[in-house]
Design a protein around this motif. Structure first.
Motif, short mmCIF file in Angstrom:
data_model
loop_
_atom_site.label_atom_id
_atom_site.label_comp_id
_atom_site.label_asym_id
_atom_site.label_seq_id
_atom_site.Cartn_x
_atom_site.Cartn_y
_atom_site.Cartn_z
N ARG A 109 54.01 38.07 41.18
CA ARG A 109 52.56 38.29 41.23
C ARG A 109 52.23 39.33 42.28
O ARG A 109 52.92 39.47 43.27
N GLY A 110 51.16 40.07 42.04
CA GLY A 110 50.69 41.07 42.98
C GLY A 110 49.21 40.86 43.27
O GLY A 110 48.43 40.61 42.37
N SER A 111 48.84 40.97 44.52
CA SER A 111 47.45 40.71 44.91
C SER A 111 46.53 41.83 44.44
O SER A 111 46.96 42.93 44.10
N ARG A 121 52.34 42.93 37.54
CA ARG A 121 52.27 41.89 38.57
C ARG A 121 50.83 41.45 38.82
O ARG A 121 50.56 40.28 39.07
N ARG A 122 49.90 42.39 38.74
CA ARG A 122 48.48 42.05 38.92
C ARG A 122 48.00 41.13 37.80
O ARG A 122 47.27 40.17 38.03
N LEU A 123 48.40 41.43 36.57
CA LEU A 123 48.02 40.57 35.45
C LEU A 123 48.67 39.19 35.58
O LEU A 123 48.04 38.18 35.26
N HIS A 124 49.89 39.15 36.07
CA HIS A 124 50.54 37.86 36.31
C HIS A 124 49.75 37.04 37.33
O HIS A 124 49.71 35.82 37.25
N ASP A 125 49.14 37.72 38.28
CA ASP A 125 48.39 37.04 39.33
C ASP A 125 47.19 36.29 38.79
O ASP A 125 46.76 35.30 39.37
N SER A 129 49.77 27.98 42.12
CA SER A 129 50.92 28.60 41.47
C SER A 129 50.71 28.58 39.96
O SER A 129 50.07 27.68 39.41
N ASN A 130 51.24 29.60 39.30
CA ASN A 130 51.21 29.63 37.84
C ASN A 130 52.62 29.89 37.34
O ASN A 130 53.58 29.86 38.12
N ALA A 154 54.26 31.68 42.97
CA ALA A 154 53.25 31.29 43.97
C ALA A 154 52.26 32.44 44.17
O ALA A 154 52.58 33.59 43.89
N PRO A 155 51.08 32.15 44.67
CA PRO A 155 50.13 33.22 44.98
C PRO A 155 50.75 34.25 45.90
O PRO A 155 51.52 33.90 46.80
#
Length: 112
Positions: A20-22, A65-69, A101-102, A106-107
């Motif tokens: 994930r990406g913020s 990664r942003r979409l995963h977030d 978390s998804n 983790a976030p």
């Protein structure tokens, strides 16, 4: 995450489409791309082409990664290829991170 950290993170994870990406990581990196692309375009067409090629994979991986977030698959990036419908992608990119978390981990700020 600040401007320098975002650029370092995105270039160091240029082939990492997992995790994930913020929101700040993604948007700082997009800002860096726009600035460098505009300056390169003012210099010469060949320099502009080199910049686009240098940023292509890092932008795609940062987008995934942003979409995963927000809990979406990275394949949603393909919706950006459809005119006007691609604006949905912009909506996704500005959404706040999921605090829990998804399936992608983790976030990002908690993992750092």
């Amino acid at each position: 995450m600040n401007f320098q950290q975002a650029i370092q993170t995105c270039f160091s994870k240029y082939l990492d489409f997992s995790g994930r990406g913020s929101r700040s990581e993604y948007w700082w990196f997009v800002l860096a791309y726009v600035i460098v692309a505009v300056v390169a375009g003012l210099i010469h067409e060949i320099v502009y082409l080199v910049v686009i090629l240098a940023f292509l994979l890092p932008l795609l991986s940062a987008g995934a990664r942003r979409l995963h977030d927000i809990g979406k698959s990275g394949w949603w990036l393909l919706i950006g290829l459809i005119p006007l419908v691609g604006l949905v992608l912009l909506y996704f990119m500005v959404q706040p991170s999921q605090s829990e978390s998804n399936e992608y981990g983790a976030p990002p700020l908690a993992a750092a």
